[in-house]
Design an enzyme around this catalytic site. Structure first.
Site, PDB file in Angstrom:
ATOM      1  N   GLY A  31      24.334 -45.442   7.543  1.00 34.01           N
ATOM      2  CA  GLY A  31      25.667 -44.967   7.213  1.00 34.01           C
ATOM      3  C   GLY A  31      25.538 -43.426   6.975  1.00 34.01           C
ATOM      4  O   GLY A  31      24.614 -42.561   7.627  1.00 34.01           O
ATOM      5  N   LEU A  33      27.879 -41.281   8.331  1.00 36.66           N
ATOM      6  CA  LEU A  33      27.948 -41.285   9.772  1.00 36.66           C
ATOM      7  C   LEU A  33      28.109 -39.818   9.932  1.00 36.66           C
ATOM      8  O   LEU A  33      28.826 -38.961   9.232  1.00 36.66           O
ATOM      9  CB  LEU A  33      29.119 -42.132  10.186  1.00 36.66           C
ATOM     10  CG  LEU A  33      28.686 -43.659   9.887  1.00 36.66           C
ATOM     11  CD1 LEU A  33      29.892 -44.356  10.098  1.00 36.66           C
ATOM     12  CD2 LEU A  33      27.340 -44.254  10.417  1.00 36.66           C
ATOM     13  N   GLY A  36      26.388 -38.019  15.986  1.00 38.61           N
ATOM     14  CA  GLY A  36      25.552 -38.702  16.664  1.00 38.61           C
ATOM     15  C   GLY A  36      25.798 -40.186  16.576  1.00 38.61           C
ATOM     16  O   GLY A  36      25.748 -41.067  17.533  1.00 38.61           O
ATOM     17  N   HIS A  37      26.069 -40.719  15.242  1.00 40.65           N
ATOM     18  CA  HIS A  37      26.440 -42.089  15.436  1.00 40.65           C
ATOM     19  C   HIS A  37      27.702 -42.523  16.052  1.00 40.65           C
ATOM     20  O   HIS A  37      27.677 -43.592  16.763  1.00 40.65           O
ATOM     21  CB  HIS A  37      26.627 -42.402  13.565  1.00 40.65           C
ATOM     22  CG  HIS A  37      25.608 -42.323  13.021  1.00 40.65           C
ATOM     23  ND1 HIS A  37      25.527 -41.393  11.820  1.00 40.65           N
ATOM     24  CD2 HIS A  37      24.163 -42.880  12.818  1.00 40.65           C
ATOM     25  CE1 HIS A  37      24.353 -41.483  11.176  1.00 40.65           C
ATOM     26  NE2 HIS A  37      23.630 -42.428  11.694  1.00 40.65           N
TER      27      HIS A  37
HETATM   28  P1  AMP Z   1      20.313 -43.518  11.097  1.00 38.57           P
HETATM   29  O1  AMP Z   1      21.778 -44.033  10.372  1.00 38.57           O
HETATM   30  O2  AMP Z   1      19.782 -42.281  10.941  1.00 38.57           O
HETATM   31  O3  AMP Z   1      19.377 -44.813  10.919  1.00 38.57           O
HETATM   32  O4  AMP Z   1      20.627 -43.845  12.630  1.00 38.57           O
HETATM   33  C1  AMP Z   1      21.267 -44.616  13.024  1.00 38.57           C
HETATM   34  C2  AMP Z   1      21.487 -44.752  14.544  1.00 38.57           C
HETATM   35  O5  AMP Z   1      21.976 -43.250  15.118  1.00 38.57           O
HETATM   36  C3  AMP Z   1      19.931 -44.417  15.426  1.00 38.57           C
HETATM   37  O6  AMP Z   1      19.889 -45.516  16.534  1.00 38.57           O
HETATM   38  C4  AMP Z   1      19.687 -43.358  15.468  1.00 38.57           C
HETATM   39  O7  AMP Z   1      18.875 -42.973  16.416  1.00 38.57           O
HETATM   40  C5  AMP Z   1      20.944 -42.732  15.836  1.00 38.57           C
HETATM   41  N1  AMP Z   1      21.151 -41.453  15.805  1.00 38.57           N
HETATM   42  C6  AMP Z   1      20.722 -40.535  14.568  1.00 38.57           C
HETATM   43  N2  AMP Z   1      21.019 -39.164  14.956  1.00 38.57           N
HETATM   44  C7  AMP Z   1      21.462 -38.987  16.248  1.00 38.57           C
HETATM   45  C8  AMP Z   1      22.103 -38.101  17.042  1.00 38.57           C
HETATM   46  N3  AMP Z   1      21.835 -36.707  16.236  1.00 38.57           N
HETATM   47  N4  AMP Z   1      22.141 -38.344  18.219  1.00 38.57           N
HETATM   48  C9  AMP Z   1      22.209 -39.615  18.708  1.00 38.57           C
HETATM   49  N5  AMP Z   1      21.973 -40.655  17.962  1.00 38.57           N
HETATM   50  C10 AMP Z   1      21.499 -40.400  16.655  1.00 38.57           C
END
Ligand code: AMP
Length: 286
Positions: A31, A33, A36-37
């Site tokens: 979350g 978000l 990137g997400h």
């Molecule tokens: P998180 O919410 O941080 O656990 O991330 C969820 C997903 O989003 C994971 O697969 C991360 O690798 C991806 N993610 C997080 N930050 C980025 C970003 N800047 N660019 C691309 N994917 C991302």
């Protein structure tokens, strides 16, 4: 867009979709978000098309946080997450509670974990010893709720994606893992929910991670480098951001994650840096 909070509700829906031959793509997140997400959501949609379903899971998973880590104050904004998902045409948000994922009652006491024993040893696994056990366990559980045919992860967490891919292959999960590129701010800082912990000065200096990766890329482009020497150079370089405290910088094979002593084009770099209590990670191909 539907919001599903129970495991049984998600499984019911997933089984209905399966029964009708509808493709399902899953984007697991914690979350808060950001862009990137949302890039993972777009990739998920590309994979299943208009006729398919995109499920974003939002769950801050306690088992992947160490005792001294930021679980209790991890940023959350479910209202904003819902708005962003709706705008991105997500079909379902699966947002279970802790009680739903790790029930505390006697009948369903939680005692089964999924452990990957090779790729999860170094890098983040060395710095955060119980982290990947939590990740593989929760991702396996989420897959068993959403029953996706594809799941999208970010290259930002390179080791996580590698560990999940290995788990999927080893345990015969019937789905494909897709890894989407890291989304960055214009200045180079990788988008991350944890960036919100940074004050203005820290944020300005946090581009040092990206600049260090670029410095390594430039060095390796000229000629292969000794890992020890390049590491020493980058350690010194990172001190030019006085608020940064280096946790590690490592060079490794992008498939096996094994450390390399000679750094060549195609090898990978991973960096972890503290700004105050905030720990940022980044990585890139050299
Ligand atoms: P998180 O919410 O941080 O656990 O991330 C969820 C997903 O989003 C994971 O697969 C991360 O690798 C991806 N993610 C997080 N930050 C980025 C970003 N800047 N660019 C691309 N994917 C991302």
């Amino acid at each position: 867009m539907r919001i599903v909070t129970s495991v049984s509700g998600m499984q019911r829906l997933a089984k209905q979709w399966r029964g009708h031959g509808v493709g399902v793509a899953c984007v697991p997140t914690m979350g808060y978000l950001h862009g990137g997400h949302l890039s993972l959501v777009r990739e998920a949609r590309r994979r299943v098309g208009r006729a398919g379903k995109v499920v974003v899971t939002i769950y801050v998973n306690p088992t992947q946080f160490g005792p001294q880590e930021d679980l209790s104050h991890y940023p959350r904004d479910f209202t904003s997450d819902c708005r962003l998902c709706r705008a991105a045409e997500v079909d379902v948000i699966f947002a279970p509670s802790d009680q739903e994922m790790y029930p505390g009652n006697a009948e369903s006491r939680f005692s089964t974990y999924v452990v990957e024993e090779q790729l999860s040893q170094g890098l983040e696994g060395a710095a955060r010893p119980t982290h990947f056990r939590g990740v593989t366990t929760v991702v396996a559980k989420l897959f068993n709720c959403v029953l996706p045919e594809v799941a999208v992860f970010g290259a930002k967490d390179w080791q996580q994606a590698a560990v999940v891919k290995r788990m999927v292959a080893n345990l015969n999960f019937p789905l494909k893992i897709v890894v989407a590129p890291t989304v960055r701010e214009r200045a180079g800082l990788a988008l991350s929910s944890r960036n919100r912990y940074l004050d203005a000065a820290q944020r300005a200096q946090a581009t040092i991670l990206h600049h260090a990766i670029q410095r390594a890329q430039a060095a390796v482009k000229r000629q292969a480098q000794s890992a020890a020497q390049l590491k020493a150079d980058l350690k010194k370089f990172i001190t030019t951001a006085p608020l940064a405290r280096l946790d590690y910088v490592e060079f490794f094979d992008p498939e096996t994650l094994a450390p390399v002593t000679k750094v060549f084009c195609g090898a990978h770099i991973a960096i972890a840096v503290f700004f105050g209590k905030t720990r940022l990670i980044d990585n890139g191909r050299l």
